[in-house]
Scaffold this motif. Structure first.
Motif, PDB file in Angstrom:
ATOM      1  N   SER A  11       0.817  -1.189   0.040  1.00 12.23           N
ATOM      2  CA  SER A  11       0.079   0.045  -0.046  1.00 12.23           C
ATOM      3  C   SER A  11       0.807   1.132  -0.150  1.00 12.23           C
ATOM      4  O   SER A  11       0.361   2.311   0.228  1.00 12.23           O
ATOM      5  CB  SER A  11      -1.027   0.119   1.036  1.00 12.23           C
ATOM      6  N   GLY A  12       2.249   1.033  -0.336  1.00 13.87           N
ATOM      7  CA  GLY A  12       2.882   2.215  -0.146  1.00 13.87           C
ATOM      8  C   GLY A  12       3.271   2.873   1.242  1.00 13.87           C
ATOM      9  O   GLY A  12       3.799   4.103   1.261  1.00 13.87           O
ATOM     10  N   ARG A  13       3.044   2.076   2.413  1.00 18.64           N
ATOM     11  CA  ARG A  13       3.325   2.540   3.533  1.00 18.64           C
ATOM     12  C   ARG A  13       4.446   2.003   4.403  1.00 18.64           C
ATOM     13  O   ARG A  13       4.645   2.052   5.482  1.00 18.64           O
ATOM     14  CB  ARG A  13       1.987   2.475   4.573  1.00 18.64           C
ATOM     15  N   GLY A  14       5.020   0.937   3.683  1.00 19.42           N
ATOM     16  CA  GLY A  14       5.956   0.068   4.315  1.00 19.42           C
ATOM     17  C   GLY A  14       7.382   0.758   4.593  1.00 19.42           C
ATOM     18  O   GLY A  14       7.815   1.430   3.949  1.00 19.42           O
ATOM     19  N   ARG A  15       8.131   0.311   5.811  1.00 19.80           N
ATOM     20  CA  ARG A  15       9.209   0.997   6.351  1.00 19.80           C
ATOM     21  C   ARG A  15      10.042  -0.256   6.664  1.00 19.80           C
ATOM     22  O   ARG A  15       9.879  -1.374   6.349  1.00 19.80           O
ATOM     23  CB  ARG A  15       9.162   1.651   7.584  1.00 19.80           C
ATOM     24  N   ALA A  16      11.042   0.240   6.908  1.00 21.09           N
ATOM     25  CA  ALA A  16      12.425  -0.990   7.135  1.00 21.09           C
ATOM     26  C   ALA A  16      11.744  -2.179   8.186  1.00 21.09           C
ATOM     27  O   ALA A  16      12.171  -3.226   7.831  1.00 21.09           O
ATOM     28  CB  ALA A  16      13.529  -0.422   7.478  1.00 21.09           C
ATOM     29  N   ASP A  17      11.163  -1.684   9.143  1.00 20.68           N
ATOM     30  CA  ASP A  17      10.479  -2.602   9.907  1.00 20.68           C
ATOM     31  C   ASP A  17       9.666  -3.649   9.232  1.00 20.68           C
ATOM     32  O   ASP A  17       9.509  -4.764   9.788  1.00 20.68           O
ATOM     33  CB  ASP A  17       9.953  -2.103  11.426  1.00 20.68           C
ATOM     34  N   ASP A  18       8.841  -3.211   8.378  1.00 19.23           N
ATOM     35  CA  ASP A  18       7.699  -4.177   7.709  1.00 19.23           C
ATOM     36  C   ASP A  18       8.368  -5.031   7.058  1.00 19.23           C
ATOM     37  O   ASP A  18       8.126  -6.213   7.083  1.00 19.23           O
ATOM     38  CB  ASP A  18       6.718  -3.215   7.031  1.00 19.23           C
ATOM     39  N   VAL A  19       9.429  -4.709   6.201  1.00 24.19           N
ATOM     40  CA  VAL A  19      10.120  -5.417   5.518  1.00 24.19           C
ATOM     41  C   VAL A  19      11.091  -6.441   6.187  1.00 24.19           C
ATOM     42  O   VAL A  19      10.970  -7.684   5.965  1.00 24.19           O
ATOM     43  CB  VAL A  19      11.413  -4.708   4.695  1.00 24.19           C
ATOM     44  N   ASP A  20      11.423  -6.114   7.380  1.00 22.77           N
ATOM     45  CA  ASP A  20      12.366  -6.812   8.332  1.00 22.77           C
ATOM     46  C   ASP A  20      11.344  -7.967   9.101  1.00 22.77           C
ATOM     47  O   ASP A  20      11.708  -9.141   8.833  1.00 22.77           O
ATOM     48  CB  ASP A  20      12.970  -6.083   9.498  1.00 22.77           C
ATOM     49  N   TYR A  21      10.222  -7.344   9.579  1.00 24.52           N
ATOM     50  CA  TYR A  21       9.052  -8.350  10.111  1.00 24.52           C
ATOM     51  C   TYR A  21       8.899  -9.411   9.185  1.00 24.52           C
ATOM     52  O   TYR A  21       8.438 -10.559   9.302  1.00 24.52           O
ATOM     53  CB  TYR A  21       7.918  -7.625  10.597  1.00 24.52           C
ATOM     54  N   LEU A  22       8.393  -8.937   7.770  1.00 20.63           N
ATOM     55  CA  LEU A  22       7.875  -9.905   6.581  1.00 20.63           C
ATOM     56  C   LEU A  22       9.057 -11.240   6.588  1.00 20.63           C
ATOM     57  O   LEU A  22       8.695 -12.096   6.456  1.00 20.63           O
ATOM     58  CB  LEU A  22       7.703  -9.049   5.447  1.00 20.63           C
ATOM     59  N   ALA A  23      10.219 -10.750   6.401  1.00 21.68           N
ATOM     60  CA  ALA A  23      11.349 -11.518   6.130  1.00 21.68           C
ATOM     61  C   ALA A  23      11.494 -12.513   7.257  1.00 21.68           C
ATOM     62  O   ALA A  23      11.712 -13.685   7.205  1.00 21.68           O
ATOM     63  CB  ALA A  23      12.670 -10.771   5.786  1.00 21.68           C
ATOM     64  N   VAL A  24      11.456 -12.052   8.549  1.00 22.35           N
ATOM     65  CA  VAL A  24      11.461 -12.971   9.673  1.00 22.35           C
ATOM     66  C   VAL A  24      10.410 -13.975   9.795  1.00 22.35           C
ATOM     67  O   VAL A  24      10.478 -15.050  10.015  1.00 22.35           O
ATOM     68  CB  VAL A  24      11.723 -12.080  10.960  1.00 22.35           C
ATOM     69  N   TYR A  25       9.309 -13.569   9.328  1.00 20.96           N
ATOM     70  CA  TYR A  25       7.828 -14.282   9.351  1.00 20.96           C
ATOM     71  C   TYR A  25       8.204 -15.401   8.291  1.00 20.96           C
ATOM     72  O   TYR A  25       8.064 -16.580   8.596  1.00 20.96           O
ATOM     73  CB  TYR A  25       6.763 -13.610   9.224  1.00 20.96           C
ATOM     74  N   VAL A  26       8.939 -15.038   7.277  1.00 19.16           N
ATOM     75  CA  VAL A  26       9.178 -16.080   6.218  1.00 19.16           C
ATOM     76  C   VAL A  26       9.899 -17.118   6.752  1.00 19.16           C
ATOM     77  O   VAL A  26       9.901 -18.458   6.607  1.00 19.16           O
ATOM     78  CB  VAL A  26       9.495 -15.639   4.741  1.00 19.16           C
ATOM     79  N   LEU A  27      11.270 -16.551   7.389  1.00 16.50           N
ATOM     80  CA  LEU A  27      12.079 -17.611   7.699  1.00 16.50           C
ATOM     81  C   LEU A  27      11.399 -18.384   8.817  1.00 16.50           C
ATOM     82  O   LEU A  27      11.906 -19.751   8.804  1.00 16.50           O
ATOM     83  CB  LEU A  27      13.351 -16.767   8.439  1.00 16.50           C
ATOM     84  N   LYS A  28      10.615 -17.670   9.825  1.00 18.21           N
ATOM     85  CA  LYS A  28      10.199 -18.666  10.830  1.00 18.21           C
ATOM     86  C   LYS A  28       8.983 -19.500  10.451  1.00 18.21           C
ATOM     87  O   LYS A  28       9.107 -20.634  11.001  1.00 18.21           O
ATOM     88  CB  LYS A  28       9.525 -17.623  12.007  1.00 18.21           C
ATOM     89  N   TYR A  29       7.946 -19.130   9.615  1.00 16.17           N
ATOM     90  CA  TYR A  29       7.066 -19.820   9.162  1.00 16.17           C
ATOM     91  C   TYR A  29       7.117 -20.678   7.937  1.00 16.17           C
ATOM     92  O   TYR A  29       6.476 -21.711   7.849  1.00 16.17           O
ATOM     93  CB  TYR A  29       5.746 -19.119   9.280  1.00 16.17           C
TER      94      TYR A  29
END
Length: 154
Positions: free
Chosen positions: A72-90
């Protein structure tokens, strides 16, 4: 080969390439982020509870919140980081949530091809780790620390 936007710089404010962590990050800004989203797109849609689980704490809701911010064009570094961590975790290699076999069974357009599931898990793990190190490293290292400082003699 996974793209790389160059070294992470940390001086005063935390910078990622030429971007501050407070700036919006889109898939057009980071080819690794775009690739991870492409990989997620060949998994079942979030409404497939058999794959993602159900409820507010489902894997789909965790990924979905961060994807929504980013797309939606609101993503910040924390959003990218959390997304990537979730992919690793799940979804990443060796995770205890969604197995490689489940991923293989549910890949869109590939059928039940074990090599495709294996390749998906390896690619998603590698890409997510690239993003985690890119967007988390400044916090881990500290904003004033020199890269590799622990290896330099006093």
């Amino acid at each position: 080969m996974i793209g790389n936007r160059g070294p992470v710089r940390a001086r005063g404010n935390v910078f990622l390439g030429d971007r501050s962590v407070s700036e919006v990050i889109t898939p057009a800004d980071d080819p690794d982020l775009a690739h991870l989203i492409d990989l997620i797109d060949i998994l079942p849609p979030p409404r497939v509870a058999k794959f993602w689980g159900e409820g507010d704490n489902s894997i789909a809701s965790k990924l979905g919140y961060r994807l929504n911010e980013i797309l939606s064009g609101r993503g910040r570094a924390d959003d990218v980081d959390y997304l990537a961590v979730y992919v690793l975790k799940y979804l990443g290699h060796g995770n205890g949530h969604i197995s490689q076999e489940q991923i293989t069974e549910h890949l869109v357009g590939v059928g039940d091809l074990p090599a495709a599931g294996h390749a998906w898990v390896e690619d998603a793990t590698r890409t997510a780790w690239t993003l985690v190190t890119r967007y988390s490293l400044p916090r881990w290292r500290g904003i004033r620390s020199t890269p590799g400082r622990a290896w330099i003699g006093d």
